[in-house]
Design a protein around this motif. Structure first.
Motif, mmCIF file in Angstrom:
data_model
loop_
_atom_site.group_PDB
_atom_site.id
_atom_site.type_symbol
_atom_site.label_atom_id
_atom_site.label_comp_id
_atom_site.label_asym_id
_atom_site.label_seq_id
_atom_site.Cartn_x
_atom_site.Cartn_y
_atom_site.Cartn_z
ATOM 1 N N ALA A 77 -20.477 -25.337 4.000
ATOM 2 C CA ALA A 77 -21.166 -26.481 4.591
ATOM 3 C C ALA A 77 -20.837 -26.598 6.083
ATOM 4 N N LYS A 78 -19.592 -26.262 6.465
ATOM 5 C CA LYS A 78 -19.216 -26.321 7.877
ATOM 6 C C LYS A 78 -19.784 -25.147 8.661
ATOM 7 N N ASN A 79 -19.781 -23.962 8.045
ATOM 8 C CA ASN A 79 -20.219 -22.747 8.720
ATOM 9 C C ASN A 79 -21.463 -22.215 8.023
ATOM 10 N N ALA A 80 -22.581 -22.861 8.247
ATOM 11 C CA ALA A 80 -23.813 -22.498 7.546
ATOM 12 C C ALA A 80 -24.332 -21.130 7.966
ATOM 13 N N GLU A 81 -24.107 -20.755 9.237
ATOM 14 C CA GLU A 81 -24.673 -19.499 9.720
ATOM 15 C C GLU A 81 -23.802 -18.289 9.382
ATOM 16 N N SER A 83 -21.470 -15.649 7.156
ATOM 17 C CA SER A 83 -21.533 -15.151 5.777
ATOM 18 C C SER A 83 -20.125 -15.128 5.188
ATOM 19 N N LEU A 84 -20.067 -15.274 3.901
ATOM 20 C CA LEU A 84 -18.786 -15.372 3.199
ATOM 21 C C LEU A 84 -18.028 -14.054 3.230
ATOM 22 N N GLU A 85 -18.736 -12.927 3.108
ATOM 23 C CA GLU A 85 -18.076 -11.623 3.054
ATOM 24 C C GLU A 85 -17.472 -11.233 4.404
ATOM 25 N N GLU A 86 -18.180 -11.542 5.492
ATOM 26 C CA GLU A 86 -17.697 -11.157 6.814
ATOM 27 C C GLU A 86 -16.564 -12.038 7.305
ATOM 28 N N ALA A 87 -16.457 -13.255 6.795
ATOM 29 C CA ALA A 87 -15.432 -14.184 7.269
ATOM 30 C C ALA A 87 -14.043 -13.775 6.815
ATOM 31 N N GLY A 88 -13.931 -13.120 5.681
ATOM 32 C CA GLY A 88 -12.615 -12.722 5.180
ATOM 33 C C GLY A 88 -11.761 -13.926 4.810
ATOM 34 N N LEU A 89 -12.320 -14.834 4.023
ATOM 35 C CA LEU A 89 -11.578 -16.038 3.637
ATOM 36 C C LEU A 89 -10.409 -15.685 2.737
#
Length: 136
Positions: A77-81, A83-89
């Motif tokens: 919701a905070k980072n809509a633009e 992607s989950l895979e590239e962020a490395g959460l």
């Protein structure tokens, strides 16, 4: 409000905007049992943590899995633009604190009674972004 206090408040607000978190209050499981499961996922990547929780036999893992999914949704919701895979959460921090305690009495022989403490806990998950690729 003084200048230093206002600047410090803005710094804290910006720092909170960088991380995503989720809280679960008054979960009816003892903190000791929840910490056993929380220690399994502390510091792990989000995908690996979800797999660990999904295939764990403990009841506390179901609640932690749902909480982790909520934290991921908060991050999206905070980072809509992004992607989950590239962020490395990864699970930056996970805290399990004691919650309220229900006190009950259990009858015992010869007119006595034993106190039963039904414990609950508060869980907080903080997710962080890792731009470097690490293997956990």
């Amino acid at each position: 409000m003084g200048v230093r206090k206002k600047e410090r408040a803005e710094q804290i607000k910006e720092a909170k905007a960088q991380v995503a978190f989720a809280k679960l209050n008054n979960c009816p499981t003892s903190p000791r049992k929840m910490r056993l499961v929380a220690d399994l996922v502390r510091g792990k990547k989000v995908e690996l943590a979800l797999n660990i929780l999904r295939f764990s036999q403990k009841e506390a893992s179901r609640k932690l899995e749902k909480l982790l999914l909520s934290a991921i949704a908060n991050w999206q919701a905070k980072n809509a633009e992004a992607s989950l895979e590239e962020a490395g959460l990864f699970v930056k921090e996970i805290r399990v604190d004691g919650g309220m305690m229900l006190k009950r009495l259990r009858p015992a022989p010869q007119g006595r009674a034993h106190r039963i403490r039904k414990r609950s806990n508060h869980v907080t998950i903080v997710l962080g972004e890792n731009n470097n690729t690490q293997s956990n």
